[in-house]
Design a protein around this motif. Structure first.
Motif, mmCIF file in Angstrom:
data_model
loop_
_atom_site.group_PDB
_atom_site.id
_atom_site.type_symbol
_atom_site.label_atom_id
_atom_site.label_comp_id
_atom_site.label_asym_id
_atom_site.label_seq_id
_atom_site.Cartn_x
_atom_site.Cartn_y
_atom_site.Cartn_z
ATOM 1 N N ALA A 77 35.185 -11.634 2.182
ATOM 2 C CA ALA A 77 35.073 -12.868 3.021
ATOM 3 C C ALA A 77 33.964 -13.762 2.619
ATOM 4 N N ILE A 78 32.994 -13.302 2.211
ATOM 5 C CA ILE A 78 31.652 -13.928 1.948
ATOM 6 C C ILE A 78 31.961 -14.672 0.436
ATOM 7 N N THR A 79 32.783 -14.103 -0.500
ATOM 8 C CA THR A 79 32.994 -14.687 -1.717
ATOM 9 C C THR A 79 34.015 -15.902 -1.251
ATOM 10 N N ALA A 80 34.847 -15.854 -0.562
ATOM 11 C CA ALA A 80 36.090 -16.868 -0.134
ATOM 12 C C ALA A 80 35.017 -18.074 0.369
ATOM 13 N N GLY A 107 37.938 10.281 6.512
ATOM 14 C CA GLY A 107 38.524 8.900 7.145
ATOM 15 C C GLY A 107 37.244 7.965 7.630
ATOM 16 N N LYS A 108 36.182 8.506 7.903
ATOM 17 C CA LYS A 108 35.055 7.705 8.229
ATOM 18 C C LYS A 108 34.483 6.936 7.289
ATOM 19 N N MET A 109 34.416 7.665 6.223
ATOM 20 C CA MET A 109 34.015 6.910 4.882
ATOM 21 C C MET A 109 34.865 6.057 4.428
ATOM 22 N N LEU A 110 36.173 6.255 4.469
ATOM 23 C CA LEU A 110 37.020 5.411 4.001
ATOM 24 C C LEU A 110 37.145 4.060 4.696
ATOM 25 N N ALA A 111 37.001 4.177 5.919
ATOM 26 C CA ALA A 111 37.062 3.005 6.884
ATOM 27 C C ALA A 111 35.749 2.033 6.698
ATOM 28 N N ARG A 112 34.472 2.612 6.429
ATOM 29 C CA ARG A 112 33.380 1.980 5.860
ATOM 30 C C ARG A 112 33.381 1.402 4.791
ATOM 31 N N LEU A 113 34.053 1.828 3.774
ATOM 32 C CA LEU A 113 34.222 1.353 2.257
ATOM 33 C C LEU A 113 35.170 0.096 2.730
ATOM 34 N N GLY A 114 36.347 0.282 3.475
ATOM 35 C CA GLY A 114 37.141 -0.732 3.761
ATOM 36 C C GLY A 114 36.639 -2.089 4.275
ATOM 37 N N ALA A 115 35.707 -1.824 5.389
ATOM 38 C CA ALA A 115 35.005 -2.998 5.844
ATOM 39 C C ALA A 115 33.951 -3.636 5.218
ATOM 40 N N VAL A 116 33.197 -2.942 4.294
ATOM 41 C CA VAL A 116 32.325 -3.557 3.090
ATOM 42 C C VAL A 116 33.223 -4.060 2.200
ATOM 43 N N VAL A 117 34.522 -3.949 1.607
ATOM 44 C CA VAL A 117 35.064 -4.731 0.947
ATOM 45 C C VAL A 117 35.651 -6.022 1.779
ATOM 46 N N PHE A 118 36.007 -5.672 2.685
ATOM 47 C CA PHE A 118 36.755 -6.956 3.315
ATOM 48 C C PHE A 118 35.371 -8.062 3.745
ATOM 49 N N VAL A 119 34.097 -7.437 3.925
ATOM 50 C CA VAL A 119 33.072 -8.487 4.221
ATOM 51 C C VAL A 119 32.799 -9.189 2.900
ATOM 52 N N ALA A 120 32.700 -8.455 1.670
ATOM 53 C CA ALA A 120 32.392 -9.081 0.655
ATOM 54 C C ALA A 120 33.471 -9.864 0.125
#
Length: 129
Positions: free
Chosen positions: A18-21, A3-16
């Motif tokens: 947001a930066i693209t938008a 679960g911890k790794m999945l949460a980190r991966l989701g956070a990285v995708v969200f930040v990516a």
């Protein structure tokens, strides 16, 4: 994957995302729009009251203190609200309703066939004293 790794991966995708938008939005060019459509000035030439009303609208809040604007607004109100400002138009006469010629209705009257309702008795209270 825990679960911890999945949460980190989701956070990285969200930040990516947001930066693209943000980058796309910053690269947009702003469209400069005209304050008034170009055809509005050509339409307004024929009516001096309309020109004055447009000028008063551009003045904004200062227009409520301008005597010329107050006169223009009063004249505009009188155009539509004064008695006799517009000619009284008669509504066209309605054509008679079509009659049903297929079924004879000689026993029918214009009065509805209602019978008076029976009077309702007031509710009886139980006196259990």
């Amino acid at each position: 994957m825990d679960g911890k790794m999945l949460a980190r991966l989701g956070a990285v995708v969200f930040v990516a995302v947001a930066i693209t938008a943000t980058a796309i939005e910053m690269n947009r060019k702003e469209e400069v729009r005209e304050a008034w459509p170009s055809n509005r000035t050509t339409e307004a030439r024929g009516d001096p009251l309309r020109n004055e009303l447009i000028r008063c609208q551009v003045l904004g809040e200062a227009g409520s203190r301008n005597p010329a604007c107050l006169r223009a607004w009063a004249e505009n109100r009188n155009r539509f609200l004064a008695p006799g400002a517009r000619p009284a138009e008669r509504l066209p006469d309605m054509p008679p309703a079509p009659r049903n010629t297929l079924t004879p209705q000689s026993d029918r009257t214009d009065q509805p066939a209602f019978e008076p309702a029976a009077p309702i008795a007031p509710p009886q209270l139980d006196e259990a004293r």
